[in-house]
Design a protein around this motif. Structure first.
Motif, PDB file in Angstrom:
ATOM      1  N   VAL A  96       0.772  -1.296   0.132  1.00  0.00           N
ATOM      2  CA  VAL A  96       0.005   0.012  -0.022  1.00  0.00           C
ATOM      3  C   VAL A  96       0.581   1.234   0.213  1.00  0.00           C
ATOM      4  O   VAL A  96       0.721   2.170  -0.874  1.00  0.00           O
ATOM      5  N   TYR A  97       1.922   1.143   0.789  1.00  0.00           N
ATOM      6  CA  TYR A  97       2.840   2.412   0.899  1.00  0.00           C
ATOM      7  C   TYR A  97       3.423   2.705  -0.416  1.00  0.00           C
ATOM      8  O   TYR A  97       3.388   3.812  -0.890  1.00  0.00           O
ATOM      9  N   ARG A  98       4.020   1.809  -1.081  1.00  0.00           N
ATOM     10  CA  ARG A  98       4.640   1.823  -2.363  1.00  0.00           C
ATOM     11  C   ARG A  98       3.741   2.263  -3.690  1.00  0.00           C
ATOM     12  O   ARG A  98       4.138   3.201  -4.358  1.00  0.00           O
ATOM     13  N   VAL A 154       4.241  11.239  -6.691  1.00  0.00           N
ATOM     14  CA  VAL A 154       5.362  11.795  -7.473  1.00  0.00           C
ATOM     15  C   VAL A 154       4.623  12.558  -8.810  1.00  0.00           C
ATOM     16  O   VAL A 154       3.949  12.029  -9.485  1.00  0.00           O
ATOM     17  N   PRO A 155       4.846  13.932  -9.022  1.00  0.00           N
ATOM     18  CA  PRO A 155       4.291  14.542  -9.877  1.00  0.00           C
ATOM     19  C   PRO A 155       4.520  14.098 -11.334  1.00  0.00           C
ATOM     20  O   PRO A 155       5.788  13.796 -11.560  1.00  0.00           O
ATOM     21  N   LYS A 156       3.657  14.144 -12.334  1.00  0.00           N
ATOM     22  CA  LYS A 156       4.117  13.747 -13.667  1.00  0.00           C
ATOM     23  C   LYS A 156       4.729  14.741 -14.248  1.00  0.00           C
ATOM     24  O   LYS A 156       5.622  14.510 -15.163  1.00  0.00           O
TER      25      LYS A 156
END
Ligand code: RP5
Length: 163
Positions: free
Chosen positions: A149-151, A158-160
Motif C-alpha cells: 500500500v505504501y509503495r 510523484v508529480p508527472k
C-alpha cells in the motif's frame, strides 16, 4: 506469519541523545507501519556494557533487526554487528564533517562482519526503517500488505510534470 501486537521487532540505538532529532524519523516511519520497536541511547565507546546487555536482551526478546545511528567516529553499528548475529542497519549521523566521517566509519566494514549502511542523516533514518520493513515483510503478511500500500501511494505522490 502473524505477529503478537505487543511484540517489539526492531531495536533502535543511537550514540547520543543529540542523534534523536535524526533517529526520530526512523522511529516515526516504523510507527507508520505499526511496527513496535525499542529506542535507546547506547554508545559503543561511552556505554559499552549497555551495548552488550542491550544486544543480549534483544536476542532473548526475539528482536529481529537492529538499527544503529551514530556520528563522527561512528563505530556503533559495526561494534553492534560484531556482538550480535542479528542484521544491523547503520545510519551515519550528520556531524562536524557533514557526516562524511560518520558515513565512512559506518560503511567501510572490513569483510566478515557486515553493516547495511544507509544514507547520511534523515534520508538514511527513513530508509533504514523502510529496509527493516522490507526484511520483515518477507516473514509477516500484514507488514507485506502495508508495504505494498505504501509503495502504491508513494508513486502517486510523484508529480508527472516538474511544473
Ligand atoms: C557520537 O558522537 C554520537 O553518535 C553523536 O552523533 C556524536 C556526538 O555526540 P554528543 O557529543 O552530541 O553527545 O558518539
Amino acid at each position: 506469519m502473524k505477529i503478537k501486537s505487543s511484540k517489539k521487532l526492531v531495536g533502535i540505538i543511537m550514540g547520543s541523545k543529540s542523534d534523536w532529532k535524526t533517529m526520530i524519523h526512523c522511529s516515526d516511519t516504523l510507527k507508520k507501519f505499526g511496527i513496535k520497536h525499542d529506542v535507546k541511547v547506547i554508545s559503543a565507546h561511552r556505554t559499552p556494557a549497555r551495548l552488550h546487555k542491550f544486544l543480549r536482551d534483544a536476542k532473548k526478546n526475539k528482536i529481529e533487526i537492529i538499527i544503529a545511528g551514530a556520528g563522527g567516529a561512528a563505530h556503533l553499528a559495526g561494534v553492534a554487528a560484531s556482538i550480535t548475529t542479528l542484521p544491523v542497519l547503520g545510519i551515519p549521523i550528520e556531524s562536524k564533517l557533514k557526516g562524511l566521517d560518520s558515513l565512512l566509519s559506518t560503511v567501510q566494514m572490513p569483510s566478515g562482519i557486515p553493516v547495511g549502511t544507509l544514507a547520511i542523516g534523515k534520508a538514511g533514518a527513513i530508509n533504514a526503517a523502510l529496509l527493516a520493513v522490507s526484511i520483515l515483510a518477507t516473514r509477516y503478511d500484514n507488514i507485506h500488505n502495508k508495504l505494498q500500500v505504501y509503495r502504491k501511494n508513494f508513486e502517486k505522490k510523484v508529480p508527472k510534470r516538474p511544473f
